[in-house]
Design a protein around this motif. Structure first.
Motif, PDB file in Angstrom:
ATOM      1  N   UNK A 209       9.327  15.937   1.704  1.00 55.24           N
ATOM      2  CA  UNK A 209      10.423  16.054   0.757  1.00 55.24           C
ATOM      3  C   UNK A 209       9.940  15.625  -0.616  1.00 55.24           C
ATOM      4  N   UNK A 210      10.737  15.864  -1.621  1.00 53.72           N
ATOM      5  CA  UNK A 210      10.338  15.505  -2.978  1.00 53.72           C
ATOM      6  C   UNK A 210      10.595  14.019  -3.238  1.00 53.72           C
ATOM      7  N   UNK A 211       9.767  13.440  -4.098  1.00 55.24           N
ATOM      8  CA  UNK A 211       9.978  12.048  -4.478  1.00 55.24           C
ATOM      9  C   UNK A 211      11.312  11.897  -5.198  1.00 55.24           C
ATOM     10  N   UNK A 212      11.703  12.919  -5.914  1.00 57.57           N
ATOM     11  CA  UNK A 212      12.978  12.885  -6.638  1.00 57.57           C
ATOM     12  C   UNK A 212      14.138  12.683  -5.663  1.00 57.57           C
ATOM     13  N   UNK A 213      14.073  13.334  -4.510  1.00 58.52           N
ATOM     14  CA  UNK A 213      15.136  13.187  -3.509  1.00 58.52           C
ATOM     15  C   UNK A 213      15.211  11.745  -3.016  1.00 58.52           C
ATOM     16  N   UNK A 214      14.044  11.133  -2.810  1.00 59.32           N
ATOM     17  CA  UNK A 214      14.020   9.737  -2.373  1.00 59.32           C
ATOM     18  C   UNK A 214      14.693   8.836  -3.391  1.00 59.32           C
ATOM     19  N   UNK A 215      14.375   9.046  -4.665  1.00 61.06           N
ATOM     20  CA  UNK A 215      14.965   8.215  -5.711  1.00 61.06           C
ATOM     21  C   UNK A 215      16.466   8.454  -5.840  1.00 61.06           C
ATOM     22  N   UNK A 216      16.906   9.685  -5.624  1.00 61.24           N
ATOM     23  CA  UNK A 216      18.338   9.985  -5.680  1.00 61.24           C
ATOM     24  C   UNK A 216      19.088   9.279  -4.551  1.00 61.24           C
ATOM     25  N   UNK A 217      18.430   9.156  -3.401  1.00 59.92           N
ATOM     26  CA  UNK A 217      19.076   8.555  -2.233  1.00 59.92           C
ATOM     27  C   UNK A 217      19.043   7.021  -2.266  1.00 59.92           C
ATOM     28  N   UNK A 218      17.931   6.446  -2.738  1.00 61.06           N
ATOM     29  CA  UNK A 218      17.748   4.999  -2.633  1.00 61.06           C
ATOM     30  C   UNK A 218      17.579   4.274  -3.968  1.00 61.06           C
ATOM     31  N   UNK A 219      17.455   5.020  -5.045  1.00 66.45           N
ATOM     32  CA  UNK A 219      17.362   4.385  -6.354  1.00 66.45           C
ATOM     33  C   UNK A 219      15.946   3.999  -6.729  1.00 66.45           C
TER      34      UNK A 219
ATOM     35  N   UNK B  36       0.805  -1.225   0.000  1.00 65.06           N
ATOM     36  CA  UNK B  36       0.000   0.000   0.000  1.00 65.06           C
ATOM     37  C   UNK B  36       0.839   1.278   0.000  1.00 65.06           C
ATOM     38  N   UNK B  37       2.027   1.218   0.585  1.00 69.19           N
ATOM     39  CA  UNK B  37       2.852   2.420   0.730  1.00 69.19           C
ATOM     40  C   UNK B  37       3.616   2.698  -0.563  1.00 69.19           C
ATOM     41  N   UNK B  38       3.434   3.893  -1.113  1.00 72.18           N
ATOM     42  CA  UNK B  38       4.121   4.296  -2.331  1.00 72.18           C
ATOM     43  C   UNK B  38       5.232   5.286  -1.988  1.00 72.18           C
ATOM     44  N   UNK B  39       6.126   5.476  -2.920  1.00 69.85           N
ATOM     45  CA  UNK B  39       7.188   6.471  -2.718  1.00 69.85           C
ATOM     46  C   UNK B  39       6.585   7.853  -2.531  1.00 69.85           C
ATOM     47  N   UNK B  40       5.481   8.154  -3.217  1.00 73.90           N
ATOM     48  CA  UNK B  40       4.802   9.443  -3.042  1.00 73.90           C
ATOM     49  C   UNK B  40       4.347   9.618  -1.599  1.00 73.90           C
ATOM     50  N   UNK B  41       3.825   8.536  -1.012  1.00 74.74           N
ATOM     51  CA  UNK B  41       3.335   8.612   0.366  1.00 74.74           C
ATOM     52  C   UNK B  41       4.481   8.888   1.338  1.00 74.74           C
ATOM     53  N   UNK B  42       5.604   8.228   1.108  1.00 76.59           N
ATOM     54  CA  UNK B  42       6.763   8.423   1.983  1.00 76.59           C
ATOM     55  C   UNK B  42       7.286   9.845   1.852  1.00 76.59           C
TER      56      UNK B  42
END
Length: 215
Positions: free
Chosen positions: A36-46, A24-30
């Protein structure tokens, strides 16, 4: 971003996966939860898989840390083993749900965690059994590998069990305590047996009542 901030993301993600469900949990939700931006999450964790893996590692490490803390509260390793296995049972419903979802939706992460967790848990049981021998609580000629395997698969069965078919009126806790105490009695010295009886008297009065009625 500092390591401390990255760990904060892993911690918050872990809590969301545990409470809301892995699927149920999406990167957008986190990202929204952490402001913070979803882009930052992807930069940090791929990707979500890497963040999910790190979050689950944190979940199981938190459990192991709690087990270490239990060891500081007990006078001997035998009582620590009882409390650790009891803690495994207490958190089994949450752990089972997480593992089932990982196996279904992220099988590669599931397999990786199982291999890593097995090695750590077996080593932890080894250290506690060896400490028990050094403290004179366990006999020194036990088959160490067999004892570790029995403890590991007992803990695994508790974690992955569904509804247990038990005798009428018997609780899961009572059944669990009886199984574990019977195993420990089989490898304990006279000193260890005294500790088991004292532990059951203090923490499991229903266990002693059951023993008396069956004599």
């Amino acid at each position: 971003m500092t390591q401390e901030e990255k760990e904060r993301i892993e911690e918050q993600s872990m809590r969301m996966f545990v409470t809301q469900g892995i699927k149920a949990v999406r990167m957008d939700d986190i990202a929204q939860q952490l402001s913070m931006s979803k882009r930052t999450l992807y930069e940090l964790f791929g990707d979500k898989e890497e963040l999910l893996y790190r979050a689950m590692v944190r979940y199981f490490e938190r459990n192991r840390k709690r087990w270490e803390e239990l060891g500081q509260e007990t006078p001997n390793v035998l009582e620590r083993l009882f409390l650790v296995l009891n803690d495994v049972m207490e958190s089994s419903e949450t752990t089972r749900r997480l593992l089932e979802n990982l196996q279904k939706f992220y099988p590669a992460i599931y397999r990786k965690l199982m291999v890593e967790g097995s090695a750590r848990n077996r080593q932890g049981f080894r250290e506690m059994l060896e400490q028990g021998i050094s403290e004179g609580l366990f006999i020194d000629n036990i088959d160490m590998e067999l004892a570790i395997t029995v403890l590991y698969y007992t803990a695994s069965a508790i974690t992955t069990r569904r509804d247990m078919i038990l005798p009428e009126g018997m609780t899961e806790r009572h059944a669990f305590t009886q199984i574990v105490s019977t195993f420990f009695r089989g490898i304990s010295t006279a000193k260890g047996l005294e500790i088991i009886d004292d532990f059951l008297k203090k923490h499991c009065p229903e266990q002693r009542k059951q023993r008396k009625t069956t004599r």
